[in-house]
Design a protein around this motif. Structure first.
Motif, mmCIF file in Angstrom:
data_model
loop_
_atom_site.group_PDB
_atom_site.id
_atom_site.type_symbol
_atom_site.label_atom_id
_atom_site.label_comp_id
_atom_site.label_asym_id
_atom_site.label_seq_id
_atom_site.Cartn_x
_atom_site.Cartn_y
_atom_site.Cartn_z
ATOM 1 N N UNK A 10 0.864 -1.181 0.000
ATOM 2 C CA UNK A 10 0.000 0.000 0.000
ATOM 3 C C UNK A 10 0.906 1.237 0.000
ATOM 4 N N UNK A 11 1.444 1.510 -1.180
ATOM 5 C CA UNK A 11 2.448 2.553 -1.333
ATOM 6 C C UNK A 11 2.352 3.114 -2.751
ATOM 7 N N UNK A 12 2.436 4.417 -2.863
ATOM 8 C CA UNK A 12 2.376 5.027 -4.195
ATOM 9 C C UNK A 12 3.689 4.797 -4.949
ATOM 10 N N UNK A 13 3.593 4.824 -6.256
ATOM 11 C CA UNK A 13 4.769 4.707 -7.114
ATOM 12 C C UNK A 13 5.111 6.124 -7.571
ATOM 13 N N UNK A 14 6.354 6.571 -7.340
ATOM 14 C CA UNK A 14 6.716 7.931 -7.759
ATOM 15 C C UNK A 14 6.482 8.136 -9.260
ATOM 16 N N UNK A 45 -6.086 5.617 -5.088
ATOM 17 C CA UNK A 45 -5.859 6.230 -3.786
ATOM 18 C C UNK A 45 -5.371 5.156 -2.822
ATOM 19 N N UNK A 46 -4.459 5.528 -1.939
ATOM 20 C CA UNK A 46 -3.903 4.559 -0.981
ATOM 21 C C UNK A 46 -4.992 3.854 -0.192
ATOM 22 N N UNK A 47 -6.016 4.585 0.216
ATOM 23 C CA UNK A 47 -7.090 4.002 1.021
ATOM 24 C C UNK A 47 -7.837 2.900 0.277
ATOM 25 N N UNK A 48 -7.844 2.969 -1.048
ATOM 26 C CA UNK A 48 -8.571 1.991 -1.865
ATOM 27 C C UNK A 48 -7.779 0.709 -2.073
ATOM 28 N N UNK A 49 -6.495 0.734 -1.737
ATOM 29 C CA UNK A 49 -5.629 -0.416 -1.994
ATOM 30 C C UNK A 49 -5.730 -1.442 -0.877
ATOM 31 N N UNK A 50 -6.846 -2.137 -0.840
ATOM 32 C CA UNK A 50 -7.037 -3.187 0.165
ATOM 33 C C UNK A 50 -6.597 -4.516 -0.421
ATOM 34 N N UNK A 59 -7.884 -6.859 -8.527
ATOM 35 C CA UNK A 59 -6.523 -6.392 -8.793
ATOM 36 C C UNK A 59 -6.518 -4.979 -9.354
ATOM 37 N N UNK A 60 -7.472 -4.658 -10.217
ATOM 38 C CA UNK A 60 -7.548 -3.309 -10.781
ATOM 39 C C UNK A 60 -7.808 -2.286 -9.682
ATOM 40 N N UNK A 61 -8.602 -2.651 -8.711
ATOM 41 C CA UNK A 61 -8.921 -1.734 -7.615
ATOM 42 C C UNK A 61 -7.773 -1.565 -6.622
ATOM 43 N N UNK A 62 -6.974 -2.612 -6.421
ATOM 44 C CA UNK A 62 -5.942 -2.553 -5.377
ATOM 45 C C UNK A 62 -4.544 -2.215 -5.877
ATOM 46 N N UNK A 63 -4.330 -2.225 -7.196
ATOM 47 C CA UNK A 63 -3.001 -1.885 -7.724
ATOM 48 C C UNK A 63 -2.742 -0.390 -7.534
ATOM 49 N N UNK A 64 -1.553 -0.023 -7.116
ATOM 50 C CA UNK A 64 -1.255 1.405 -6.966
ATOM 51 C C UNK A 64 -1.383 2.186 -8.275
#
Length: 169
Positions: A10-14, A45-50, A59-64
């Motif tokens: 659960x981390x953004x990609x720069x 959004x990070x919150x959506x990455x469950x 997978x589409x919903x949880x991928x950063x």
């Protein structure tokens, strides 16, 4: 060592890493050097990455990051060249991501998505065919190496001189 990743941290990609992934795609070969790829980047959004499961929807919903890859098909006379161009770009993207320790998974999109909705939401012109979405993020798993078929099961070799035709029309 590239593997399809289905679970990400659960981390953004720069953004500079996303840009490098797309830049790698721009170095892929394309039919007659047309370079008609188009990339539509959506960051979740990070919150959506469950956690979720390994279904396409999950997978589409949880991928950063989601990178929808399309081809401007107006310039092609050939039937399969656009798909080949998309696939070559995909391989470059996945290898570039792997080199930056970013895990990817490609999901085919041609017949399984609502193109009208996607086009409207991302402002994609009608002449762009979306071929796949490349999901990306920092891996939260280390998949095992799947067994592969042997070369002798998939390749056919012919003795020199047996086939002289070029088979061009």
């Amino acid at each position: 060592k590239r593997r399809s990743i289905r679970f990400w941290r659960q981390e953004t990609v720069p953004q500079e890493k996303i840009q490098k992934i797309i830049e790698a795609a721009s170095y892929a070969p394309s039919a007659f050097n047309r370079m008609t790829w188009r990339f539509y980047v959506v960051e979740n959004e990070l919150e959506a990455m469950v956690d979720g499961d390994t279904s396409n929807e999950s997978m589409i919903r949880k991928a950063p990051v989601r990178i929808y890859v399309g081809i401007d098909e107006r310039l092609y006379e050939e039937k399969f060249a656009p798909a080949l161009d998309a696939g070559l770009a995909a391989q470059n993207m996945m290898l570039a991501a792997e080199a930056m320790n970013i895990g990817t998974c490609i999901i085919y999109q041609c017949e399984i998505i609502n193109h009208e909705k996607l086009r409207e939401r991302l402002n994609i012109p009608e002449y762009i065919q979306i071929y796949f979405v490349l999901l990306a993020g920092f891996p939260n798993e280390v998949p095992s190496v799947p067994e592969r078929v042997g070369v002798n099961e998939i390749a056919y070799f012919y003795e020199p001189g047996r086939v002289k035709e070029s088979f061009l029309s």
